[in-house]
Scaffold this motif. Structure first.
Motif, PDB file in Angstrom:
ATOM      1  N   VAL A  81       0.843  -1.195   0.000  1.00 52.01           N
ATOM      2  CA  VAL A  81       0.000   0.000   0.000  1.00 52.01           C
ATOM      3  C   VAL A  81       0.881   1.250   0.000  1.00 52.01           C
ATOM      4  O   VAL A  81       1.822   1.358   0.784  1.00 52.01           O
ATOM      5  N   ASP A  82       0.564   2.185  -0.887  1.00 54.78           N
ATOM      6  CA  ASP A  82       1.261   3.467  -0.952  1.00 54.78           C
ATOM      7  C   ASP A  82       0.211   4.567  -0.884  1.00 54.78           C
ATOM      8  O   ASP A  82      -0.726   4.581  -1.692  1.00 54.78           O
ATOM      9  N   ILE A  83       0.361   5.463   0.078  1.00 59.48           N
ATOM     10  CA  ILE A  83      -0.605   6.554   0.284  1.00 59.48           C
ATOM     11  C   ILE A  83       0.149   7.869   0.167  1.00 59.48           C
ATOM     12  O   ILE A  83       1.211   8.037   0.769  1.00 59.48           O
ATOM     13  N   SER A  84      -0.404   8.799  -0.619  1.00 56.95           N
ATOM     14  CA  SER A  84       0.217  10.116  -0.730  1.00 56.95           C
ATOM     15  C   SER A  84      -0.860  11.193  -0.713  1.00 56.95           C
ATOM     16  O   SER A  84      -2.000  10.954  -1.079  1.00 56.95           O
ATOM     17  N   LEU A  85      -0.467  12.372  -0.276  1.00 59.20           N
ATOM     18  CA  LEU A  85      -1.350  13.533  -0.267  1.00 59.20           C
ATOM     19  C   LEU A  85      -0.584  14.676  -0.905  1.00 59.20           C
ATOM     20  O   LEU A  85       0.446  15.107  -0.397  1.00 59.20           O
ATOM     21  N   GLU A  86      -1.068  15.137  -2.064  1.00 56.29           N
ATOM     22  CA  GLU A  86      -0.400  16.204  -2.788  1.00 56.29           C
ATOM     23  C   GLU A  86      -1.451  17.089  -3.448  1.00 56.29           C
ATOM     24  O   GLU A  86      -2.363  16.591  -4.111  1.00 56.29           O
ATOM     25  N   ASN A 113      -5.482  18.002   8.823  1.00 55.05           N
ATOM     26  CA  ASN A 113      -4.232  18.097   9.558  1.00 55.05           C
ATOM     27  C   ASN A 113      -3.321  16.984   9.042  1.00 55.05           C
ATOM     28  O   ASN A 113      -3.365  15.860   9.528  1.00 55.05           O
ATOM     29  N   GLU A 114      -2.502  17.303   8.064  1.00 59.53           N
ATOM     30  CA  GLU A 114      -1.693  16.298   7.379  1.00 59.53           C
ATOM     31  C   GLU A 114      -0.734  15.576   8.304  1.00 59.53           C
ATOM     32  O   GLU A 114      -0.449  14.396   8.113  1.00 59.53           O
ATOM     33  N   ALA A 115      -0.233  16.252   9.324  1.00 59.18           N
ATOM     34  CA  ALA A 115       0.743  15.648  10.232  1.00 59.18           C
ATOM     35  C   ALA A 115       0.132  14.530  11.087  1.00 59.18           C
ATOM     36  O   ALA A 115       0.864  13.681  11.596  1.00 59.18           O
ATOM     37  N   ASN A 116      -1.180  14.506  11.236  1.00 64.56           N
ATOM     38  CA  ASN A 116      -1.820  13.526  12.113  1.00 64.56           C
ATOM     39  C   ASN A 116      -2.663  12.491  11.376  1.00 64.56           C
ATOM     40  O   ASN A 116      -3.494  11.823  11.983  1.00 64.56           O
ATOM     41  N   ILE A 117      -2.474  12.353  10.076  1.00 62.36           N
ATOM     42  CA  ILE A 117      -3.193  11.325   9.321  1.00 62.36           C
ATOM     43  C   ILE A 117      -2.709   9.955   9.799  1.00 62.36           C
ATOM     44  O   ILE A 117      -1.516   9.733   9.969  1.00 62.36           O
ATOM     45  N   GLN A 118      -3.650   9.059  10.029  1.00 59.92           N
ATOM     46  CA  GLN A 118      -3.313   7.705  10.473  1.00 59.92           C
ATOM     47  C   GLN A 118      -3.857   6.704   9.469  1.00 59.92           C
ATOM     48  O   GLN A 118      -4.913   6.912   8.877  1.00 59.92           O
ATOM     49  N   GLU A 172      -5.809  -4.075   7.552  1.00 58.35           N
ATOM     50  CA  GLU A 172      -6.120  -5.332   8.215  1.00 58.35           C
ATOM     51  C   GLU A 172      -7.137  -6.090   7.375  1.00 58.35           C
ATOM     52  O   GLU A 172      -8.166  -5.536   6.989  1.00 58.35           O
ATOM     53  N   ASN A 173      -6.820  -7.340   7.070  1.00 58.74           N
ATOM     54  CA  ASN A 173      -7.715  -8.204   6.290  1.00 58.74           C
ATOM     55  C   ASN A 173      -8.146  -7.582   4.964  1.00 58.74           C
ATOM     56  O   ASN A 173      -9.304  -7.669   4.574  1.00 58.74           O
ATOM     57  N   GLY A 174      -7.217  -6.920   4.279  1.00 55.96           N
ATOM     58  CA  GLY A 174      -7.517  -6.348   2.969  1.00 55.96           C
ATOM     59  C   GLY A 174      -8.307  -5.055   3.001  1.00 55.96           C
ATOM     60  O   GLY A 174      -8.769  -4.588   1.968  1.00 55.96           O
ATOM     61  N   ILE A 175      -8.458  -4.459   4.191  1.00 57.65           N
ATOM     62  CA  ILE A 175      -9.173  -3.185   4.320  1.00 57.65           C
ATOM     63  C   ILE A 175      -8.202  -2.131   4.842  1.00 57.65           C
ATOM     64  O   ILE A 175      -7.604  -2.293   5.905  1.00 57.65           O
ATOM     65  N   LEU A 176      -8.039  -1.064   4.076  1.00 59.55           N
ATOM     66  CA  LEU A 176      -7.239   0.075   4.503  1.00 59.55           C
ATOM     67  C   LEU A 176      -8.169   1.048   5.222  1.00 59.55           C
ATOM     68  O   LEU A 176      -9.227   1.405   4.696  1.00 59.55           O
ATOM     69  N   GLU A 177      -7.785   1.448   6.434  1.00 51.83           N
ATOM     70  CA  GLU A 177      -8.555   2.438   7.191  1.00 51.83           C
ATOM     71  C   GLU A 177      -7.700   3.677   7.364  1.00 51.83           C
ATOM     72  O   GLU A 177      -6.591   3.607   7.894  1.00 51.83           O
ATOM     73  N   LEU A 178      -8.224   4.806   6.904  1.00 48.59           N
ATOM     74  CA  LEU A 178      -7.542   6.089   7.024  1.00 48.59           C
ATOM     75  C   LEU A 178      -8.352   7.017   7.912  1.00 48.59           C
ATOM     76  O   LEU A 178      -9.573   7.083   7.795  1.00 48.59           O
ATOM     77  N   SER A 179      -7.657   7.722   8.777  1.00 47.66           N
ATOM     78  CA  SER A 179      -8.283   8.770   9.575  1.00 47.66           C
ATOM     79  C   SER A 179      -7.632  10.084   9.156  1.00 47.66           C
ATOM     80  O   SER A 179      -6.417  10.254   9.288  1.00 47.66           O
ATOM     81  N   LEU A 180      -8.449  10.982   8.619  1.00 51.12           N
ATOM     82  CA  LEU A 180      -7.973  12.282   8.144  1.00 51.12           C
ATOM     83  C   LEU A 180      -8.509  13.353   9.088  1.00 51.12           C
ATOM     84  O   LEU A 180      -9.638  13.832   8.918  1.00 51.12           O
ATOM     85  N   PRO A 181      -7.731  13.733  10.116  1.00 54.63           N
ATOM     86  CA  PRO A 181      -8.214  14.730  11.078  1.00 54.63           C
ATOM     87  C   PRO A 181      -8.464  16.078  10.399  1.00 54.63           C
ATOM     88  O   PRO A 181      -7.660  16.522   9.579  1.00 54.63           O
ATOM     89  N   LYS A 182      -9.561  16.689  10.742  1.00 52.80           N
ATOM     90  CA  LYS A 182      -9.872  18.004  10.186  1.00 52.80           C
ATOM     91  C   LYS A 182      -8.925  19.044  10.774  1.00 52.80           C
ATOM     92  O   LYS A 182      -8.528  18.962  11.935  1.00 52.80           O
ATOM     93  N   ALA A 183      -8.570  20.027   9.958  1.00 53.43           N
ATOM     94  CA  ALA A 183      -7.772  21.149  10.446  1.00 53.43           C
ATOM     95  C   ALA A 183      -8.625  21.947  11.424  1.00 53.43           C
ATOM     96  O   ALA A 183      -9.856  21.990  11.315  1.00 53.43           O
TER      97      ALA A 183
END
Length: 125
Positions: free
Chosen positions: A48-53, A94-99, A103-114
């Motif tokens: 998995v490769d994740i980028s934000l640009e 808040n790009e610095a706090n993205i998590q 697990e089991n083929g599911i990517l979970e992303l948390s994108l905290p609001k600024a």
């Protein structure tokens, strides 16, 4: 409710490009963050490769084909190809706090609001 994350449609691929598939995904929102779940069957954590640009979140999932050398399928329903999902963020995060976790083929992303886009309670004096 209008969505704050939009799928970006890419132009038709050229013959020389990779065989990308758009994965299924869900987006939810709470007062602190956007949560994105992306289905990436056959992709492990290292694939998995994740980028934000430029306010575009891109998720690429590379499947590792693990078939015996002499494998000659009689019927094929598992298609080769990797996953690519591009989401335009219509709100600051808040790009610095993205998590992220897989697990089991599911990517979970948390994108905290600024902080500037989070709801505020205004007290009456």
């Amino acid at each position: 409710m209008s969505t704050q994350l939009d799928t970006i449609q890419k132009p038709a691929k050229k013959a020389t490009e990779r065989n990308w598939q758009r994965p299924h995904y869900d987006v939810s929102e709470n007062e602190d963050a956007f949560n994105v779940r992306v289905s990436l069957p056959g992709v492990n954590r290292d694939g998995v490769d994740i980028s934000l640009e430029d306010d575009t979140l891109t998720v690429v999932g590379t499947r590792i084909q693990d078939v015996p050398e002499a494998w000659r399928p009689l019927r094929r329903e598992i298609h080769e190809g990797d996953y690519r999902l591009c989401l335009r963020l219509n709100v600051s995060v808040n790009e610095a706090n993205i998590q992220a976790k897989v697990e089991n083929g599911i990517l979970e992303l948390s994108l905290p609001k600024a902080d500037e886009v989070k709801p505020r309670k205004i007290q009456i004096s």
